[in-house]
Design a protein around this motif. Sequence first.
Motif, PDB file in Angstrom:
ATOM      1  N   THR A 163     -74.226  34.993 -22.493  1.00  0.00           N
ATOM      2  CA  THR A 163     -73.185  35.038 -21.469  1.00  0.00           C
ATOM      3  C   THR A 163     -73.819  34.607 -20.162  1.00  0.00           C
ATOM      4  N   GLU A 164     -73.230  33.606 -19.531  1.00  0.00           N
ATOM      5  CA  GLU A 164     -73.837  33.038 -18.330  1.00  0.00           C
ATOM      6  C   GLU A 164     -72.823  33.005 -17.192  1.00  0.00           C
ATOM      7  N   ASP A 195     -61.659  31.657 -23.857  1.00  0.00           N
ATOM      8  CA  ASP A 195     -62.885  31.850 -24.641  1.00  0.00           C
ATOM      9  C   ASP A 195     -62.567  31.979 -26.133  1.00  0.00           C
ATOM     10  N   TYR A 230     -70.408  41.293 -12.898  1.00  0.00           N
ATOM     11  CA  TYR A 230     -70.066  40.647 -14.166  1.00  0.00           C
ATOM     12  C   TYR A 230     -71.105  40.838 -15.262  1.00  0.00           C
ATOM     13  N   LEU A 231     -72.337  41.178 -14.904  1.00  0.00           N
ATOM     14  CA  LEU A 231     -73.379  41.327 -15.925  1.00  0.00           C
ATOM     15  C   LEU A 231     -73.942  42.734 -16.002  1.00  0.00           C
ATOM     16  N   HIS A 245     -77.808  39.618 -27.519  1.00  0.00           N
ATOM     17  CA  HIS A 245     -76.901  39.082 -26.502  1.00  0.00           C
ATOM     18  C   HIS A 245     -77.641  38.962 -25.172  1.00  0.00           C
ATOM     19  N   ARG A 299     -79.948  28.333 -22.057  1.00  0.00           N
ATOM     20  CA  ARG A 299     -78.834  28.791 -22.890  1.00  0.00           C
ATOM     21  C   ARG A 299     -78.813  28.063 -24.238  1.00  0.00           C
ATOM     22  N   LYS A 332     -77.829  38.002 -21.272  1.00  0.00           N
ATOM     23  CA  LYS A 332     -76.977  37.861 -20.096  1.00  0.00           C
ATOM     24  C   LYS A 332     -77.790  37.196 -18.985  1.00  0.00           C
ATOM     25  N   ASP A 366     -69.811  30.794 -18.436  1.00  0.00           N
ATOM     26  CA  ASP A 366     -68.674  31.587 -18.910  1.00  0.00           C
ATOM     27  C   ASP A 366     -67.774  32.013 -17.766  1.00  0.00           C
ATOM     28  N   ARG A 367     -68.358  32.104 -16.579  1.00  0.00           N
ATOM     29  CA  ARG A 367     -67.566  32.521 -15.421  1.00  0.00           C
ATOM     30  C   ARG A 367     -68.186  31.934 -14.155  1.00  0.00           C
ATOM     31  N   ARG A 380     -76.519  35.127 -28.773  1.00  0.00           N
ATOM     32  CA  ARG A 380     -75.285  34.904 -28.021  1.00  0.00           C
ATOM     33  C   ARG A 380     -75.644  34.995 -26.554  1.00  0.00           C
TER      34      ARG A 380
END
Length: 468
Positions: free
Chosen positions: A61-62, A443, A228-229, A21, A50, A23, A119-120, A59
């Motif tokens: 998450t950005e 999501d 967030y990360l 994963h 990405r 980030k 993602d956010r 996977r």
Amino acid sequence: MRLYDSLSRTLQEVDPVEPGHVKMYACGPTVYRYAHIGNLRSFMLYDLIRRALELEGFRVTEVMNITDVGHMTDESSAEAVDKMQLATADEGLTPEQIAQKYTDAVFADATALGIRPADRYPKATEHIQEMIDLTQTLVDKGHAYVVDNGSVYYDVTSFEGYGKLSGNTLDNLREGHRDLETDPRKRHPADFALWKAAGPGRLMRWPSPWGEGFPGWHIECSAMSMKYLGDRFDIHTGGTDLRFPHHEDEIAQSEGAVGHQVVSIWVHAGHLRRSGQKIAKSTGNVILVRDLRDRGFDPLSFRWLCFQTQYRSEMDFTWDAMAAADARVKQLRKHMAEWAPAATQLGDAAKAYDARVREALANDLHMPGVVAIVNELDRDPAVPPAEKYRLLAGTGEALGWDHVLGLDLERDATSGWEPSTDARALMAARDEARAVKDYARSDEIRDQLAAMGLEVMDTPTGTSVRPR
């Protein structure tokens, strides 16, 4: 995947803190004017990373910030007028309306260029408390100090190794450097603002323990990325012009607060130039996405043009090169329609092509190499047409090269395609979830649509899908 790390100045393998994963944080737009294609080339970098990581099976998450507080045009005075405030005077809108107008515009332009949504998208104005808390932590740890007017400055001499990203050592930084604000209250010329006291004419201001003011530019990214990360994440991207002072100051803030390295790999995009001059609002030589459309070009063709230059190198834009890129993308789509449908299996020759593309991507996203391989495959009679289609488009759960290229190469082959009734219902439900900011549900629905073999895109009119 190996990426060039601007901090160590070496290729570093992407080895995520959380196995499998990745980030990633991307410095996003300052929303007081339209984004130009130079801005968007740097945004394309996080999208490319990405997509390539997903092709490898990670996977991702950005998170990308929205700077809606505004940058000062002259940091030397608390009375200076920031660009957001200048925009309100020009357009007769409130700062919030200005920010929303240009946020919507940059989202639409990014979609037009095939840049998939993060993602956010945290907004600076919605995270003032986090910035105040981080500033207080730095004061408490002796990395920052409050001056008599209520501004708070970071003490760069308190952070060992300041300048390690950009190479701007403290000995070389003096008062008057173009990237340094001047204030006689500062202890060192390179000290930078974490919190600024608001002058009497400033519209955007907030209460704080040090008086009414507003956050410095750099503190927002430290506060929001770590919120967030977490305080250890894998990749941070941005344009090369952000190395100093923005990213240099981020490192000092984030690591000063938590006491350890936060970002594993720093990746920077090179400038886009026109006639030898950097494309920038300040030079007046900007090109907007709508300018591409006005000349009859598919904005996605700009991706193909960009791929012909390594992402961290400077790139020259010409209209002739844009025309050639547009013609080539449209030709590839035509060929895809001739090659369809996709083969169920790949022969040895096709597998060899696939291995070459994956190695080029893993080698610091060497897109010029990928472009050359795509062109070679296109004219190679040894690979059956149906296998060429599968390499580019993929099939079922197997992603194809266009997952990374993002050129919508199946457009002609799938013209007339419409989403199913079930897909339309999920699209409507996702739009409802996003409207009420239920991002977890949004999501979840996106994953359901992806499981149906669909690529999900956010457009100004809502959720859109197409076959993957």
